[in-house]
Design a protein around this motif. Structure first.
Motif: not given
Length: 273
Positions: A203-207, A250-255
């Motif tokens: 996961q390159e971007s992780h909140a 919310a960001r993590m649910r998208g990731q």
């Protein structure tokens, strides 16, 4: 990892519950009718009356007004005591958990407690330092099993779980325990009020790099958060802090993978065991 769960019933809990039941029946109300009036489910009323749940302030105040407003419930609530099975710093969160209309949980270390199988939980209890004795392990598992009933009892509550893939790849407890844990989660995930998502290992971007997140929404639409550390937990009520946690979740649910894709990933992991 902190050993936590619902408290065992105590004499004071059962006594308080009996008082509530007696007053309710005196006023000719069913559990469902009382729940409707005070803003709690009939399951919550039953849990209080049976001494399985700590009465929170909102329940006590609402029930007091409906059941005569004599002050008896307020005074009795002051004498209620808990028994072992629920860490002191987790108690407030656990009480609110039982009346929440939304419960969100991101976990990066292990399978969340609400989703753990007995074998998986016992492995975690067995790994505790300092070591737990046999009685403490049994108390811890009984408390966790009781708390897990939330998933079945609270069918009007929206549950969301976001879990890191590596929590399954670690194979905590060995292949058989991991297999049972994944099969259990796949089954729980079929319930329409429960959504389970997995964050891929790469996961390159992780909140969620700041750690686990727990969020809940009360029947009055107020949001609270909870964060668990090595030996304690932090209850979050500040609106600004809650807003940050909500944005991260919310960001993590998208990731994370979509629920259907998460099922496919878990089935692949299962096939490799």
């Amino acid at each position: 990892m902190a050993v936590s769960g619902e408290p065992e019933s105590s004499d004071s809990l059962r006594t308080f519950g009996a008082v509530v039941q007696g007053l309710r029946e005196h006023h000719g109300l069913s559990r469902e009718e009382l729940g409707d009036v005070v803003g709690f489910s009939k399951h919550t009323v039953a849990s209080v009356e049976l001494g399985r749940r700590m009465p929170d302030e909102e329940f006590v105040e609402a029930a007091e007004l409906v059941l005569g407003n004599t002050g008896a419930l307020r005074r009795a609530a002051g004498f209620v005591e808990r028994q072992a099975g629920l860490a002191d710093w987790f108690q407030r969160w656990a009480r609110m958990e039982r009346v929440a209309i939304s419960l969100f949980n991101y976990e990066c270390r292990m399978i969340p407690g609400l989703l753990q199988t007995e074998a998986y939980a016992r492995q975690l209890f067995g790994d505790e330092l300092p070591p737990l004795n046999d009685e403490e392990v049994e108390t811890a598992w009984a408390a966790r099993a009781e708390r897990q009933q939330l998933l079945l009892e609270m069918q009007n509550t929206a549950f969301s779980f976001v879990i890191e893939e590596h929590a399954f790849l670690r194979r905590t407890g060995g292949p058989a325990t991991t297999r049972g844990a994944i099969e259990h989660i796949l089954g729980i995930g079929e319930l329409r009020h429960i959504e389970i998502q997995v964050v891929p290992l790469v996961q390159e971007s992780h909140a969620g790099l700041h750690g686990p997140i727990a969020l809940l929404e009360t029947p009055k639409h107020k949001w609270f958060g909870y964060s668990e550390g090595q030996a304690s937990g932090t209850f979050v009520s500040d609106p600004k802090a809650i807003s940050v946690l909500q944005a991260r979740y919310a960001r993590m649910r998208g990731q994370a993978l979509a629920p259907r894709d998460s099922v496919s990933l878990l089935e692949r992991i299962l096939g490799d065991l």
